[in-house]
Design an enzyme around this catalytic site. Structure first.
Site, short mmCIF file in Angstrom:
data_model
loop_
_atom_site.label_atom_id
_atom_site.label_comp_id
_atom_site.label_asym_id
_atom_site.label_seq_id
_atom_site.Cartn_x
_atom_site.Cartn_y
_atom_site.Cartn_z
N ASP A 55 33.05 47.51 32.50
CA ASP A 55 33.53 47.17 33.83
C ASP A 55 32.87 48.00 34.93
O ASP A 55 32.58 49.19 34.74
CB ASP A 55 35.05 47.38 33.88
CG ASP A 55 35.71 46.67 35.03
OD1 ASP A 55 35.27 45.55 35.37
OD2 ASP A 55 36.69 47.21 35.57
N HIS A 56 32.67 47.37 36.08
CA HIS A 56 32.16 48.04 37.29
C HIS A 56 30.89 48.84 37.02
O HIS A 56 30.80 50.03 37.36
CB HIS A 56 33.24 48.93 37.91
CG HIS A 56 34.22 48.16 38.74
ND1 HIS A 56 33.90 47.60 39.95
CD2 HIS A 56 35.52 47.85 38.51
CE1 HIS A 56 34.97 46.98 40.44
NE2 HIS A 56 35.96 47.10 39.58
N HIS B 91 42.26 48.54 44.36
CA HIS B 91 42.34 49.40 43.17
C HIS B 91 43.27 50.59 43.42
O HIS B 91 43.49 51.00 44.56
CB HIS B 91 40.95 49.94 42.81
CG HIS B 91 39.97 48.89 42.38
ND1 HIS B 91 39.00 48.40 43.20
CD2 HIS B 91 39.81 48.24 41.20
CE1 HIS B 91 38.27 47.50 42.55
NE2 HIS B 91 38.75 47.39 41.33
N GLY C 36 42.49 45.15 40.75
CA GLY C 36 43.58 45.82 41.44
C GLY C 36 44.93 45.20 41.19
O GLY C 36 45.84 45.28 42.03
N SER D 106 47.35 46.12 39.31
CA SER D 106 48.48 47.04 39.12
C SER D 106 49.36 47.11 40.35
O SER D 106 50.56 47.40 40.24
CB SER D 106 47.96 48.45 38.80
OG SER D 106 47.32 48.49 37.55
N ASN E 11 42.84 42.03 35.92
CA ASN E 11 42.47 43.40 35.53
C ASN E 11 43.60 44.38 35.84
O ASN E 11 44.12 44.41 36.96
CB ASN E 11 41.22 43.85 36.28
CG ASN E 11 39.95 43.24 35.74
OD1 ASN E 11 39.99 42.28 34.98
ND2 ASN E 11 38.82 43.79 36.12
N VAL E 12 43.94 45.21 34.85
CA VAL E 12 45.02 46.18 34.98
C VAL E 12 44.53 47.55 34.52
O VAL E 12 44.05 47.68 33.39
CB VAL E 12 46.25 45.76 34.14
CG1 VAL E 12 47.38 46.78 34.30
CG2 VAL E 12 46.73 44.37 34.54
#
Length: 287
Positions: free
Chosen positions: A84-85, A183, A212, A214, A233-234
């Protein structure tokens, strides 16, 4: 169970009208918790590791990747590995030999034309090796300690027409879009622009990704999936559960020195968080 692919999980979720959750791994306990949560929920999941997490481990992807793969293969749940990223070209090229089926190549900080050029090159490289490639257009703030971005600021939210051109020019397999989340949020107060999600779904032929998550309330996530989001995505929610459990244990046992005593409840707390998010995204979405 053998590893499955991120592309396969995302494609199946999209076809079925629900989402698939991807959880960030920092430690072995994170990976074990994701596997346990997926088994408890009876659903597949994605284990993903970010470039920042690789830096935390001394810049070495191999040891953490091997641990993630071993945990995934020993699980009863279908699990995939995602990088990721990624901004670093060397790390991108390490994805394939390390066993990752997918990568999120992040050129979102670059000017648009440079983003397109760099991402198209990453996609060509990935597709030659059977790697599914996600990219980002717009800015989902809050990474690397930066403050959350104003979701209404110019250039922050993803423009549907630009997204359509970007997907066509880069050939990406999925697109992370900026629709109001950020995020590293520890409170679940983000309000998403569901109308924009719907326009983006109509504008691009590939699955949409929500970074982001969460900081997004449960019903907002469900509505976002109904509007067109697929990969959810968590990361921070797992860390919040982990840290809260460690703090609680040490507050009750101030003389404790054996890390297993506080890592076990931390792992269990993350597993419960994983199962909660998986239950949230796995059912067919309703608006």
């Amino acid at each position: 169970m053998p590893l499955v692919t991120t592309g396969g999980l995302v494609g199946a979720a999209r076809a079925a009208g629900h989402g698939v959750a991807a959880f960030n791994v920092i430690t072995l306990e994170h990976a074990e918790a994701i596997a346990a949560g997926a088994e408890a929920a009876g659903t597949p999941a994605v284990l993903q590791v970010s470039e920042n997490a690789v830096k935390f481990h001394g810049g070495r992807l191999g040891p953490l990747a091997a641990a993630m793969a071993a945990v995934a293969r020993s699980s009863r749940a279908p699990l995939a590995l995602h990088l990721d990223h990624v901004e670093n070209g060397e790390l991108l090229r390490a994805a394939h030999p390390a066993g990752f089926s997918s990568v999120m190549f992040d050129a979102s900080k670059l000017p648009y034309a440079e983003n397109v050029k760099a991402t198209a090159e990453a996609v060509r490289w990935g597709h030659e090796r059977g790697i599914w490639v996600e990219a980002e257009l717009g800015r989902v703030g809050g990474k690397d300690g930066e403050p959350p971005l104003d979701a209404h600021a110019p250039g922050v939210r993803t423009d549907p027409a630009e997204a359509a051109a970007y997907v066509a020019d880069t050939g990406v397999d999925a697109l992370a879009v900026a629709v109001g989340s950020t995020h590293a949020m520890t409170e679940r107060t983000a309000a998403l622009d569901r109308a924009l999600i719907g326009r983006l779904r109509e504008a691009v032929p590939v699955p949409l990704v929500l970074h982001g998550s969460s900081g997004v309330p449960d019903m907002e996530i469900r509505r976002a999936i109904a509007a067109g989001m697929v990969k959810i995505n968590v990361g921070t929610a797992l860390n919040t559960a982990f840290t809260g459990a460690v703090r609680g244990y040490l507050a009750d046992h101030p003389a404790a020195v054996d890390p297993r005593k506080y890592l076990a409840p931390a792992r269990d707390a993350m597993a419960r968080t994983v199962a909660h998010f998986l239950g949230l995204v796995a059912a067919p979405a309703t608006s």
